[in-house]
Design a protein around this motif. Sequence first.
Motif, PDB file in Angstrom:
ATOM      1  N   THR A  58       0.817  -1.211   0.000  1.00 54.44           N
ATOM      2  CA  THR A  58       0.000   0.000   0.000  1.00 54.44           C
ATOM      3  C   THR A  58       0.854   1.265   0.000  1.00 54.44           C
ATOM      4  OG1 THR A  58      -0.190  -0.034   2.409  1.00 54.44           O
ATOM      5  CG2 THR A  58      -1.921  -1.146   1.152  1.00 54.44           C
ATOM      6  N   ILE A  59       2.149   1.136   0.320  1.00 56.67           N
ATOM      7  CA  ILE A  59       3.045   2.300   0.251  1.00 56.67           C
ATOM      8  C   ILE A  59       4.028   2.155  -0.911  1.00 56.67           C
ATOM      9  CG2 ILE A  59       2.858   2.831   2.705  1.00 56.67           C
ATOM     10  CD1 ILE A  59       5.595   1.501   3.103  1.00 56.67           C
ATOM     11  N   THR A  60       3.730   1.238  -1.824  1.00 54.62           N
ATOM     12  CA  THR A  60       4.541   1.058  -3.030  1.00 54.62           C
ATOM     13  C   THR A  60       3.779   1.649  -4.204  1.00 54.62           C
ATOM     14  OG1 THR A  60       5.487  -0.986  -2.164  1.00 54.62           O
ATOM     15  CG2 THR A  60       5.654  -0.633  -4.536  1.00 54.62           C
ATOM     16  N   VAL A  72       1.298  -2.120 -12.399  1.00 53.35           N
ATOM     17  CA  VAL A  72       0.122  -1.917 -11.557  1.00 53.35           C
ATOM     18  C   VAL A  72       0.554  -1.159 -10.314  1.00 53.35           C
ATOM     19  CG1 VAL A  72       0.438  -4.152 -10.401  1.00 53.35           C
ATOM     20  CG2 VAL A  72      -1.813  -3.066 -10.377  1.00 53.35           C
ATOM     21  N   GLN A  73      -0.298  -0.269  -9.840  1.00 54.35           N
ATOM     22  CA  GLN A  73      -0.016   0.448  -8.605  1.00 54.35           C
ATOM     23  C   GLN A  73      -0.214  -0.498  -7.415  1.00 54.35           C
ATOM     24  OE1 GLN A  73       0.956   3.935  -8.368  1.00 54.35           O
ATOM     25  NE2 GLN A  73       1.379   3.393 -10.491  1.00 54.35           N
ATOM     26  N   GLY A  74       0.703  -0.450  -6.447  1.00 52.21           N
ATOM     27  CA  GLY A  74       0.622  -1.329  -5.297  1.00 52.21           C
ATOM     28  C   GLY A  74      -0.719  -1.266  -4.571  1.00 52.21           C
ATOM     29  N   PRO A  75      -1.221  -0.057  -4.238  1.00 53.38           N
ATOM     30  CA  PRO A  75      -2.518   0.014  -3.557  1.00 53.38           C
ATOM     31  C   PRO A  75      -3.654  -0.572  -4.393  1.00 53.38           C
ATOM     32  CG  PRO A  75      -1.324   2.072  -3.314  1.00 53.38           C
ATOM     33  CD  PRO A  75      -0.565   1.252  -4.309  1.00 53.38           C
ATOM     34  N   VAL A  79      -6.276  -3.627  -3.408  1.00 52.70           N
ATOM     35  CA  VAL A  79      -7.731  -3.485  -3.486  1.00 52.70           C
ATOM     36  C   VAL A  79      -8.330  -4.645  -4.274  1.00 52.70           C
ATOM     37  CG1 VAL A  79      -9.592  -2.094  -4.506  1.00 52.70           C
ATOM     38  CG2 VAL A  79      -7.779  -0.987  -3.181  1.00 52.70           C
ATOM     39  N   ARG A  80      -7.687  -5.010  -5.365  1.00 51.51           N
ATOM     40  CA  ARG A  80      -8.174  -6.123  -6.187  1.00 51.51           C
ATOM     41  C   ARG A  80      -8.091  -7.445  -5.436  1.00 51.51           C
ATOM     42  NH1 ARG A  80      -4.497  -5.290 -11.256  1.00 51.51           N
ATOM     43  NH2 ARG A  80      -4.681  -7.558 -11.233  1.00 51.51           N
TER      44      ARG A  80
END
Length: 330
Positions: A58-60, A72-75, A79-80
Amino acid sequence: MSAQDPAIAQDAPAPAPDHLRVLIVGSGPAGYTAAVYAARAMLKPRLVQGMQPGGQLTITTEVENWPGDASVQGPDLMVRMEAHARAMGAEIVTDTVTRLDLSARPFLAECDSGARMTADAVILATGAQARWLGLPSEQMFQGFGVSACATCDGFFYRGKQVIVVGGGNTAVEEALFLTNFASKVTLVHRRASLRAERIMQDRLFAHPKIDVIWNAEVVEITGDQSPLGVTGAVLRSTTDGTTSTIAADGVFVAIGHTPASELVRDQLDLREGGYVWVHPGSTRTSVPGVFAAGDLTDDVYRQAVTSAGMGCMAALDAEHYLSALDAARA
């Protein structure tokens, strides 16, 4: 006396804790994957997310090594994964387990909200946190030039200059790995010698892309605000206190990780550094019915994909354990 009488309310017994087949403590790739597999096995798992739902990802920012996603964004990935676990039927609770009693069966968990639950099997996926320098500027640039994982983020520094902070095996390994991408790697160590194994040191000293700055500590990370990004670091000599600035496009902090094993520190066998010990080739801990997955037990790979794989293993191990338990009770 009325039903609202305070004396009656005070004497009322506490509600019995919920009983679960499987309790998953912690989220992130390991926890969410365990929830998917446990739910598919019809074990009706409950996952308690913890203080950082989704874990370190979540902080990547950008993740380029998750199979099936070029980027892909870490957060977003977390979520997925959470949505996938919910879709399979896992119950996901936003709460934190503050006490876990593994001395009796069923196991008992108490949460920050006051919720209590018992479980026949527990999967621990509480992860580990990178140790940081504790600088305000470090926190400001985390994910924007400051990282604690070269294998996660090194790809973004092709042809650029980077700093690695540390003097142990992790720091040397990260410095050597980063030479695959960076044009120059500067290792900054606060002492006059490294703690890393001699063979690793020999490789480091022989590499033409690596410079070492001895007896120095990073006291500030410099950078731009728009767009947010690192431009270098201020170093302070540990011998005479003088300061200097070096240019860099990224700073990798490699001073170790701290596994989140406080809940079980005196209840499970731990390895050096506080990592939960598991039987080789499995996720079984020293207490039957308790399983551990992800960075909580892994001080080598620390990747999202390996954590997810261990989460799968933990759910399958738990399923096999519960099947044997049911057979014994029959």
